[in-house]
Scaffold this active site. Structure first.
Site, PDB file in Angstrom:
ATOM      1  N   LYS A 102     -10.596  -0.018   1.018  1.00 52.84           N
ATOM      2  CA  LYS A 102     -11.387   1.009   1.708  1.00 52.84           C
ATOM      3  C   LYS A 102     -12.471   1.642   0.824  1.00 52.84           C
ATOM      4  O   LYS A 102     -13.518   2.037   1.329  1.00 52.84           O
ATOM      5  CB  LYS A 102     -10.467   2.111   2.252  1.00 52.84           C
ATOM      6  CG  LYS A 102      -9.714   1.720   3.509  1.00 52.84           C
ATOM      7  CD  LYS A 102      -8.938   2.909   4.028  1.00 52.84           C
ATOM      8  CE  LYS A 102      -8.457   2.673   5.437  1.00 52.84           C
ATOM      9  NZ  LYS A 102      -7.940   3.888   6.072  1.00 52.84           N
ATOM     10  N   ASP A 143     -11.946   6.858  10.989  1.00 50.25           N
ATOM     11  CA  ASP A 143     -10.721   7.677  10.953  1.00 50.25           C
ATOM     12  C   ASP A 143     -10.995   9.126  11.373  1.00 50.25           C
ATOM     13  O   ASP A 143     -10.107   9.798  11.900  1.00 50.25           O
ATOM     14  CB  ASP A 143     -10.101   7.667   9.554  1.00 50.25           C
ATOM     15  CG  ASP A 143      -9.289   6.407   9.283  1.00 50.25           C
ATOM     16  OD1 ASP A 143      -8.882   5.736  10.255  1.00 50.25           O
ATOM     17  OD2 ASP A 143      -9.069   6.087   8.100  1.00 50.25           O
ATOM     18  N   GLY A 154      -0.810  17.058   1.552  1.00 47.42           N
ATOM     19  CA  GLY A 154      -1.229  15.786   0.964  1.00 47.42           C
ATOM     20  C   GLY A 154      -2.735  15.733   0.797  1.00 47.42           C
ATOM     21  O   GLY A 154      -3.482  16.459   1.483  1.00 47.42           O
TER      22      GLY A 154
HETATM   23  P1  NAP Z   1      -2.237   8.028   0.131  1.00 49.76           P
HETATM   24  O1  NAP Z   1      -3.678   7.860  -0.138  1.00 49.76           O
HETATM   25  O2  NAP Z   1      -1.236   7.286  -0.683  1.00 49.76           O
HETATM   26  O3  NAP Z   1      -1.909   9.622   0.001  1.00 49.76           O
HETATM   27  C1  NAP Z   1      -0.595  10.124   0.136  1.00 49.76           C
HETATM   28  C2  NAP Z   1      -0.564  11.627  -0.176  1.00 49.76           C
HETATM   29  O4  NAP Z   1       0.782  12.070   0.039  1.00 49.76           O
HETATM   30  C3  NAP Z   1      -0.914  11.976  -1.622  1.00 49.76           C
HETATM   31  O5  NAP Z   1      -1.557  13.208  -1.665  1.00 49.76           O
HETATM   32  C4  NAP Z   1       0.460  12.080  -2.289  1.00 49.76           C
HETATM   33  O6  NAP Z   1       0.475  12.961  -3.373  1.00 49.76           O
HETATM   34  C5  NAP Z   1       1.271  12.691  -1.162  1.00 49.76           C
HETATM   35  N1  NAP Z   1       2.690  12.397  -1.299  1.00 49.76           N
HETATM   36  C6  NAP Z   1       3.284  11.183  -1.262  1.00 49.76           C
HETATM   37  N2  NAP Z   1       4.630  11.320  -1.406  1.00 49.76           N
HETATM   38  C7  NAP Z   1       4.860  12.662  -1.561  1.00 49.76           C
HETATM   39  C8  NAP Z   1       6.031  13.437  -1.756  1.00 49.76           C
HETATM   40  N3  NAP Z   1       7.247  12.866  -1.807  1.00 49.76           N
HETATM   41  N4  NAP Z   1       5.907  14.789  -1.874  1.00 49.76           N
HETATM   42  C9  NAP Z   1       4.689  15.359  -1.814  1.00 49.76           C
HETATM   43  N5  NAP Z   1       3.530  14.683  -1.619  1.00 49.76           N
HETATM   44  C10 NAP Z   1       3.628  13.341  -1.494  1.00 49.76           C
HETATM   45  O7  NAP Z   1      -1.888   7.676   1.629  1.00 49.76           O
HETATM   46  P2  NAP Z   1      -2.853   7.771   2.924  1.00 49.76           P
HETATM   47  O8  NAP Z   1      -3.571   6.499   3.117  1.00 49.76           O
HETATM   48  O9  NAP Z   1      -3.626   9.044   2.834  1.00 49.76           O
HETATM   49  O10 NAP Z   1      -1.775   7.861   4.113  1.00 49.76           O
HETATM   50  C11 NAP Z   1      -0.958   9.004   4.231  1.00 49.76           C
HETATM   51  C12 NAP Z   1      -0.135   8.937   5.514  1.00 49.76           C
HETATM   52  O11 NAP Z   1      -1.003   8.926   6.640  1.00 49.76           O
HETATM   53  C13 NAP Z   1       0.728   7.683   5.645  1.00 49.76           C
HETATM   54  O12 NAP Z   1       1.951   8.047   6.258  1.00 49.76           O
HETATM   55  C14 NAP Z   1      -0.077   6.796   6.562  1.00 49.76           C
HETATM   56  O13 NAP Z   1       0.730   5.916   7.303  1.00 49.76           O
HETATM   57  C15 NAP Z   1      -0.724   7.820   7.465  1.00 49.76           C
HETATM   58  N6  NAP Z   1      -1.971   7.360   8.067  1.00 49.76           N
HETATM   59  C16 NAP Z   1      -2.069   7.313   9.402  1.00 49.76           C
HETATM   60  C17 NAP Z   1      -3.243   6.922  10.003  1.00 49.76           C
HETATM   61  C18 NAP Z   1      -3.324   6.874  11.507  1.00 49.76           C
HETATM   62  O14 NAP Z   1      -4.272   6.280  12.041  1.00 49.76           O
HETATM   63  N7  NAP Z   1      -2.416   7.500  12.220  1.00 49.76           N
HETATM   64  C19 NAP Z   1      -4.340   6.567   9.221  1.00 49.76           C
HETATM   65  C20 NAP Z   1      -4.220   6.618   7.835  1.00 49.76           C
HETATM   66  C21 NAP Z   1      -3.027   7.029   7.264  1.00 49.76           C
HETATM   67  P3  NAP Z   1       0.625  12.431  -4.902  1.00 49.76           P
HETATM   68  O15 NAP Z   1      -0.711  11.845  -5.258  1.00 49.76           O
HETATM   69  O16 NAP Z   1       0.966  13.645  -5.670  1.00 49.76           O
HETATM   70  O17 NAP Z   1       1.695  11.380  -4.863  1.00 49.76           O
END
Ligand code: NAP
Length: 294
Positions: free
Chosen positions: A71, A107, A137
């Site tokens: 991305k 998005d 997050g």
């Molecule tokens: P990402 O870039 O990996 O970001 C994840 C975030 O969550 C980071 O800020 C991370 O913080 C935090 N995090 C992870 N585990 C944690 C924990 N145990 N406690 C506290 N904070 C935690 O992921 P992303 O791409 O943004 O996706 C995030 C979520 O959104 C996923 O569940 C994904 O499936 C969902 N999503 C959905 C859509 C949709 O169309 N519905 C689209 C995109 C994403 P650290 O850096 O401190 O680990």
């Protein structure tokens, strides 16, 4: 769907990409409209991205989605990027034009769609948009949420994370952005005071996602701080509802899961590629079937 010499190619690049649900959604939409397109998953290793983008152009691929880990890294291979995607720092939708590869980020549209739909049905929900948004997050999806919050006119985004340096870096990254938004960073300890004033609470962490369905980003002790006139929005789409959404619903809040965001980011991409209104109910049904929800 009959594939012939005139069939136009669409697809998704990722690594891995085998489990992507986008082919289900887009091929169903193509079939519904009787279009001469096909949507294919393309596994592309990071080291091969440049060669792959040149190759896709050479064979006449007309549109692509980009997913993890491409991305951000695909941006240098684009000839044109929309200001919004530039500000977010990530693209998820590409198309080939006479200007070369163009990219945007649907998005934001996907995130906003269920909020705007609900507010159109219940105009009183507009008041949620004029209160702070609490964002749990600060990863890739969180950037689309911030851009969406700006479009909604949210006065303040409280960014909550477990690593202070990462929270600070995320907040600072918007300092010179063309996206007008006011952000403040916090630890999870601050939630007790942030939740009562929140108009929208967004979970953009993976906490609570299948198979960890007994987890929530909110401890039980503070769920009572969620006001009943709040929208709880979990970007996770399986399970539905997540424990976070169940906690919020118990306080009388409105719950929105991540499925509609997934459908609507796809619908926005489809419209860019084929220039026709996407069959959104068909796309939604394809994803629900793939997830075993119907
Ligand atoms: P990402 O870039 O990996 O970001 C994840 C975030 O969550 C980071 O800020 C991370 O913080 C935090 N995090 C992870 N585990 C944690 C924990 N145990 N406690 C506290 N904070 C935690 O992921 P992303 O791409 O943004 O996706 C995030 C979520 O959104 C996923 O569940 C994904 O499936 C969902 N999503 C959905 C859509 C949709 O169309 N519905 C689209 C995109 C994403 P650290 O850096 O401190 O680990």
């Amino acid at each position: 769907m009959a594939i012939s010499g005139t069939t136009k190619l669409l697809g998704i690049i990722g690594d891995p990409v085998e489990h992507s649900m986008s082919p289900d959604m887009h091929n169903r939409a193509i079939a519904e409209l009787g279009l001469d397109y096909v949507y294919v998953p393309f596994p592309v290793k990071p080291a091969d991205l440049g060669a792959a983008m040149a190759g896709f152009a050479a064979i006449g691929v007309v549109g692509l989605n980009a997913t993890i880990p491409h991305k951000q890294t695909v941006i240098p291979y684009l000839d044109v990027i929309t200001p919004e995607a530039q500000a977010i720092g990530a693209v998820n939708t590409l198309w080939y034009s006479d200007r070369g590869w163009e990219g945007t980020n649907t998005d934001v549209t996907g995130f906003l769609a269920p909020l705007l739909d609900r507010a159109a049905q219940e105009p009183s929900l507009q008041h949620c948009f004029s209160r702070p948004l609490v964002l749990l997050g600060h990863g890739g999806a969180a950037r689309a949420v911030v851009a969406g919050a700006s479009q909604l006119g949210c006065p303040l985004v409280h960014v909550v994370g477990r690593t202070p340096e990462k929270v600070e870096a995320f907040v600072r990254s918007w300092d010179h952005s063309p996206i007008a938004v006011h952000l403040e960073g916090h630890s999870f300890n601050a939630l007790g005071t942030l939740l009562p004033e929140a108009g929208i609470i967004v979970n953009s962490t993976p906490i609570g996602m299948q198979p960890h369905t007994d987890q929530s980003p909110l401890s039980e002790a503070i769920t009572g701080r969620i006001a009943s006139d709040t929208i709880a929005y979990d970007l996770i789409y399986t399970p539905s509802p997540t424990l976070f959404l169940q906690q919020a619903q118990r306080q009388g809040a409105i719950a929105i899961d991540g499925l509609e965001m997934l459908v609507r980011q796809g619908a926005a991409a489809f419209e860019l590629w084929v220039g026709q209104a996407p069959p959104i109910p068909v796309m939604r049904q394809a994803l629900r079937q793939r997830l075993g929800l119907v």
